[in-house]
Design a protein around this motif. Structure first.
Motif, mmCIF file in Angstrom:
data_model
loop_
_atom_site.group_PDB
_atom_site.id
_atom_site.type_symbol
_atom_site.label_atom_id
_atom_site.label_comp_id
_atom_site.label_asym_id
_atom_site.label_seq_id
_atom_site.Cartn_x
_atom_site.Cartn_y
_atom_site.Cartn_z
ATOM 1 N N GLY A 5 30.357 46.024 33.272
ATOM 2 C CA GLY A 5 29.410 45.053 32.748
ATOM 3 C C GLY A 5 28.195 45.040 33.650
ATOM 4 N N ARG A 6 27.011 45.036 33.033
ATOM 5 C CA ARG A 6 25.793 44.939 33.844
ATOM 6 C C ARG A 6 25.448 43.469 33.984
ATOM 7 N NH1 ARG A 6 19.746 45.657 33.612
ATOM 8 N NH2 ARG A 6 19.795 45.767 31.344
ATOM 9 N N ILE A 7 25.195 43.087 35.233
ATOM 10 C CA ILE A 7 24.874 41.705 35.548
ATOM 11 C C ILE A 7 23.371 41.594 35.757
ATOM 12 C CG2 ILE A 7 25.369 39.753 37.081
ATOM 13 C CD1 ILE A 7 27.841 41.009 35.584
ATOM 14 N N LYS A 11 24.154 36.610 34.661
ATOM 15 C CA LYS A 11 24.922 36.671 33.412
ATOM 16 C C LYS A 11 25.326 38.108 33.110
ATOM 17 C CE LYS A 11 22.701 32.734 31.223
ATOM 18 N NZ LYS A 11 23.733 31.777 31.032
ATOM 19 N N VAL A 12 26.381 38.230 32.303
ATOM 20 C CA VAL A 12 26.778 39.544 31.809
ATOM 21 C C VAL A 12 25.760 39.918 30.736
ATOM 22 C CG1 VAL A 12 28.572 40.877 30.647
ATOM 23 C CG2 VAL A 12 29.218 39.085 32.282
ATOM 24 N N PHE A 15 27.442 46.051 28.333
ATOM 25 C CA PHE A 15 28.623 46.793 28.755
ATOM 26 C C PHE A 15 28.378 48.291 28.640
ATOM 27 C CE2 PHE A 15 30.266 42.785 27.065
ATOM 28 C CZ PHE A 15 30.968 42.327 28.167
ATOM 29 N N TRP A 32 26.123 46.869 38.283
ATOM 30 C CA TRP A 32 27.241 47.129 37.383
ATOM 31 C C TRP A 32 28.533 46.714 38.068
ATOM 32 C CZ3 TRP A 32 26.700 48.454 32.406
ATOM 33 C CH2 TRP A 32 25.488 49.025 32.005
ATOM 34 N N LEU A 35 35.034 46.135 35.108
ATOM 35 C CA LEU A 35 35.768 45.050 34.467
ATOM 36 C C LEU A 35 37.205 45.423 34.150
ATOM 37 C CD1 LEU A 35 32.941 43.808 32.074
ATOM 38 C CD2 LEU A 35 33.614 42.879 34.289
ATOM 39 N N ALA A 48 28.050 34.994 35.763
ATOM 40 C CA ALA A 48 28.658 35.878 36.751
ATOM 41 C C ALA A 48 28.097 35.559 38.125
ATOM 42 C CB ALA A 48 28.382 37.339 36.398
ATOM 43 N N TRP A 55 33.833 39.302 41.951
ATOM 44 C CA TRP A 55 33.037 38.702 40.891
ATOM 45 C C TRP A 55 33.840 37.664 40.144
ATOM 46 C CZ3 TRP A 55 27.929 39.147 39.939
ATOM 47 C CH2 TRP A 55 27.242 40.112 40.693
ATOM 48 N N PHE A 57 33.671 35.150 36.680
ATOM 49 C CA PHE A 57 33.015 35.062 35.375
ATOM 50 C C PHE A 57 33.430 33.770 34.690
ATOM 51 C CE2 PHE A 57 33.675 39.526 36.385
ATOM 52 C CZ PHE A 57 32.398 40.044 36.220
#
Length: 185
Positions: A5-7, A11-12, A15, A32, A35, A48, A55, A57
């Motif tokens: 997931g790219r933050i 926030k996410v 993907f 990244w 997950l 996130a 991490w 979430f």
């Protein structure tokens, strides 16, 4: 294949499912996070936050609370519960920090003088009590306060192991019923 997931902006954001090192596939400014094995799996828009290399979430609209913030909430709850008071032989005894100090000093006087008597202010008014009664009150207050700290420690350990739930914050605290050994003589 691993799911990442790219933050972005806490926030996410999106993907990507890739083989290999994702950090070499995108610009280095992209954050990244793998997950694989994260339960529940976050969705786009989830909050996130990174805490000590891990991490956390949370669903959109829910705050992401770090372990340090959880520990602060637990300490605040303990402080509140600590001051709820106890009942000893029908007497409502305050357990605020100020009351604890006064009870401790009164207890010390009772230890030095077994014939000591005083007018003691309960939550409902004054009563005259003697050294034995003072000792029973001091024991009950100390047991109540210690039980609050013991519960705090259990919750802090749950935070450390990742087993803490919001419901646990309101459960397991001592009530104000006196220990049986705290009966006034």
């Amino acid at each position: 294949m691993s799911l990442y997931g790219r933050i972005y902006g806490g926030k996410v954001f999106e993907f990507a499912e890739v083989d290999g090192d994702i950090s070499t596939m995108y610009h280095p400014s992209f954050v990244w996070v793998c997950l694989d094995g994260v339960e529940p799996a976050p969705s786009v828009g989830w909050g996130a936050v990174e805490v000590d290399g891990h991490w956390l979430f949370s669903p959109s609209g829910s705050p992401v609370i770090s372990p340090e913030q959880q520990a602060e909430l637990v300490a605040a709850e303990r402080f509140t519960r600590e001051a709820t008071g106890v009942t000893v032989n029908g007497l409502a005894i305050e357990t605020t920090r100020d009351s604890q100090a006064l009870i401790a000093s009164t207890g010390l006087a009772a230890i030095y003088d077994p014939d000591y008597r005083c007018n003691f202010k309960t939550a409902t008014g004054f009563v005259e009590i003697g050294a034995e009664q003072i000792a029973a009150i001091a024991k009950a207050v100390r047991a109540h306060v210690q039980a609050c700290f013991d519960r705090e420690l259990v919750l802090l350990r749950a935070i450390e192991t990742g087993e803490f739930t919001d419901e646990m914050l309101l459960e397991g605290w001592p009530n104000s019923a006196p220990p049986e050994s705290a009966e006034l003589q």
